[in-house]
Enzyme design. Structure first.
Site, PDB file in Angstrom:
ATOM      1  N   ARG A 103      50.540  45.010  40.142  1.00 47.49           N
ATOM      2  CA  ARG A 103      49.950  43.765  40.682  1.00 47.49           C
ATOM      3  C   ARG A 103      50.551  43.579  42.066  1.00 47.49           C
ATOM      4  O   ARG A 103      51.766  43.459  42.204  1.00 47.49           O
ATOM      5  CB  ARG A 103      50.279  42.578  39.777  1.00 47.49           C
ATOM      6  N   HIS A 130      40.165  42.339  40.803  1.00 46.46           N
ATOM      7  CA  HIS A 130      40.930  42.211  39.557  1.00 46.46           C
ATOM      8  C   HIS A 130      40.121  42.920  38.456  1.00 46.46           C
ATOM      9  O   HIS A 130      39.532  42.290  37.590  1.00 46.46           O
ATOM     10  CB  HIS A 130      41.116  40.723  39.243  1.00 46.46           C
ATOM     11  N   GLN A 133      40.572  42.333  34.611  1.00 46.82           N
ATOM     12  CA  GLN A 133      40.001  41.037  34.214  1.00 46.82           C
ATOM     13  C   GLN A 133      38.495  41.192  33.971  1.00 46.82           C
ATOM     14  O   GLN A 133      37.959  40.710  32.963  1.00 46.82           O
ATOM     15  CB  GLN A 133      40.260  40.019  35.330  1.00 46.82           C
ATOM     16  N   ASP A 225      37.306  29.993  38.718  1.00 49.54           N
ATOM     17  CA  ASP A 225      38.715  30.409  38.891  1.00 49.54           C
ATOM     18  C   ASP A 225      39.361  29.399  39.831  1.00 49.54           C
ATOM     19  O   ASP A 225      38.680  28.557  40.442  1.00 49.54           O
ATOM     20  CB  ASP A 225      38.751  31.848  39.464  1.00 49.54           C
ATOM     21  N   CYS A 265      39.329  33.037  34.203  1.00 49.78           N
ATOM     22  CA  CYS A 265      40.321  34.104  33.984  1.00 49.78           C
ATOM     23  C   CYS A 265      41.686  33.545  33.604  1.00 49.78           C
ATOM     24  O   CYS A 265      42.490  34.265  33.016  1.00 49.78           O
ATOM     25  CB  CYS A 265      40.431  34.967  35.233  1.00 49.78           C
ATOM     26  N   ARG A 293      41.751  40.575  27.122  1.00 49.16           N
ATOM     27  CA  ARG A 293      42.505  41.407  28.079  1.00 49.16           C
ATOM     28  C   ARG A 293      43.201  42.534  27.320  1.00 49.16           C
ATOM     29  O   ARG A 293      43.243  43.676  27.760  1.00 49.16           O
ATOM     30  CB  ARG A 293      43.548  40.559  28.826  1.00 49.16           C
TER      31      ARG A 293
END
Ligand code: CP
Ligand code: NVA
Length: 308
Positions: A103, A130, A133, A225, A265, A293
C-alpha cells in the site's frame, strides 16, 4: 497471466471472471470445510505506507486460511524509497518471501516494486487505484444479482482511486458504470480513456455526471467513498465545503431502483459521504462487501503465488 496484480485493467475479462469464480469456490469451501493448505509454506510480505484495517487483516487471514503466512511491515520500518531504494527493497524481499502486497502513496512505487521483484507484487491501494477493493466489490455485486452484464453501477463522490478500479472492473465485465462527481474532482482522463476501450469491447456504457440525482436513476448499485483520501488531509476543509450535495442519503437512495444496494469500501465518514440511516439500512451491503475482501484476495494470492 501477469506476474503482478497492480490494476484490474491489466487482466482480460476471462481472467477477472476466473478470479471471481475462484473466490466464490474458496468462500464456499471455507464455510463448509475450513482452512485449505493450498499455499502451505508460502509467505506474503505486507508493506504499508498508510494505515489499514481491512487490507491488512484480510490478507493476513487469507494467507492463514491457505496454510501460509503474512509478514506485516509497518510504515515506520522499511521507509520504501526513503531509507532504501524501491529496487533494492524488491530484490531483497524476493529472496525471503514468495509475494509482496504493498500500500503506497504514488502508484509508480508499486510499478517499480513489481519491475524489480522476481515474485508477484499486489497493489493494496495507491493514489491511482485500489484493484483488490474492486475485486471484492464485483464479487459482492455478483453474489447479490447472480449475473453482472447489464447491471447499472453508480458511483457518487470523489473520482478517486476506488472509483478508478471500480470503473475499470465494470467496463471490463459489461457492467454499465456512471459517476457523479463535482467539478475539479473527476477521475484522471487517462483512466477514462482506457475504460472507454474496455467498455467498447464488453458493450458496457459509461456516463459522467455532475448531478448525483440524474446519475442514480436506474442504478442497481450506489457506491460512495470518503471525500478526502489518505494523503489529502490538508484539503479536507475545502472538500467538506464542495461535497455535501454528493452525500448518499435516504432521499438519493429513493431515486434508484427499489432493489438497489449501497456499497462503500470503508472506512466510512458517517454524516459526510453517507448517512447512518443508509449505511445501516436494509439496502446496505457495506459489511458483506468488507468481508469479501478476504475471499476475493484469497483467489488473487492463490493464482499468483501457487507456483512460487
Ligand atoms: N477499504 C480498505 O482498503 O480499507 P483499509 O484502508 O482499512 O484497508
Ligand atoms: N479513497 C480512500 C480509500 C480508503 C480505503 C483512500 O485512498 O484513502
Amino acid at each position: 497471466m501477469k506476474k503482478d496484480f497492480l490494476a484490474v485493467a491489466d487482466f482480460t475479462p476471462e481472467e477477472l471472471n476466473d478470479f471471481i469464480n475462484l473466490a466464490i469456490d474458496l468462500k464456499k469451501e471455507y464455510f463448509q470445510h475450513g482452512n485449505q493448505p493450498l499455499l502451505k509454506g508460502k509467505v506474503l510480505a505486507l508493506i504499508f505506507s498508510k494505515p489499514s484495517l481491512r487490507t491488512r487483516i484480510s490478507f493476513e487471514m487469507g494467507m492463514r486460511h491457505l496454510g501460509g503466512d503474512a509478514l506485516f511491515i509497518s510504515p515506520n520500518e522499511i521507509g520504501l524509497g526513503k531509507r532504501e531504494s524501491i529496487a533494492d527493497v524488491a530484490r531483497v524481499l524476493s529472496g525471503y518471501v514468495q509475494g509482496i502486497m504493498a500500500r503506497v502513496f504514488e502508484h509508480q512505487h508499486v510499478v517499480e516494486l513489481a519491475k524489480w521483484a522476481d515474485i508477484p507484487v499486489i497493489n493494496g491501494l495507491s493514489d491511482y487505484n485500489h484493484p483488490c477493493q474492486a475485486m471484492a466489490d464485483i464479487l459482492t455485486i455478483k453474489e447479490e444479482f447472480g449475473t453482472l452484464p447489464g447491471l447499472n453501477v453508480t458511483y457518487v463522490g470523489d473520482g478517486n482511486n476506488v472509483a478508478v478500479s471500480l470503473m475499470h472492473v465494470c467496463a471490463k465485465l459489461g457492467v454499465n458504470f456512471s459517476i457523479a462527481s463535482p467539478e475539479d474532482y473527476d477521475m484522471p482522463e487517462t483512466a477514462i480513456t482506457v475504460a472507454r476501450t474496455f467498455a467498447a469491447e464488453s458493450k458496457a456504457s459509461l456516463h459522467f455526471y455532475r448531478d448525483p440525482h440524474e446519475a442514480v436513476k436506474n442504478a442497481n448499485v450506489i457506491y460512495t467513498d470518503t471525500w478526502t483520501s489518505m494523503g489529502q488531509e490538508e484539503e479536507a476543509q475545502k472538500r467538506e465545503r464542495v461535497f455535501p450535495p454528493y452525500q448518499v442519503n435516504q432521499a438519493l437512495l429513493k431515486e434508484a431502483h427499489a432493489n438497489a444496494i449501497v456499497m462503500h469500501c470503508l472506512p466510512a465518514h458517517r454524516g459526510q459521504e453517507i448517512t447512518d440511516q443508509v449505511a445501516d439500512g436494509a439496502q446496505s451491503r457495506l459489511f458483506p462487501q468488507a468481508h469479501n475482501r478476504l475471499h476475493a484476495q484469497k483467489a488473487i494470492v492463490l493464482r499468483l503465488m501457487q507456483d512460487q
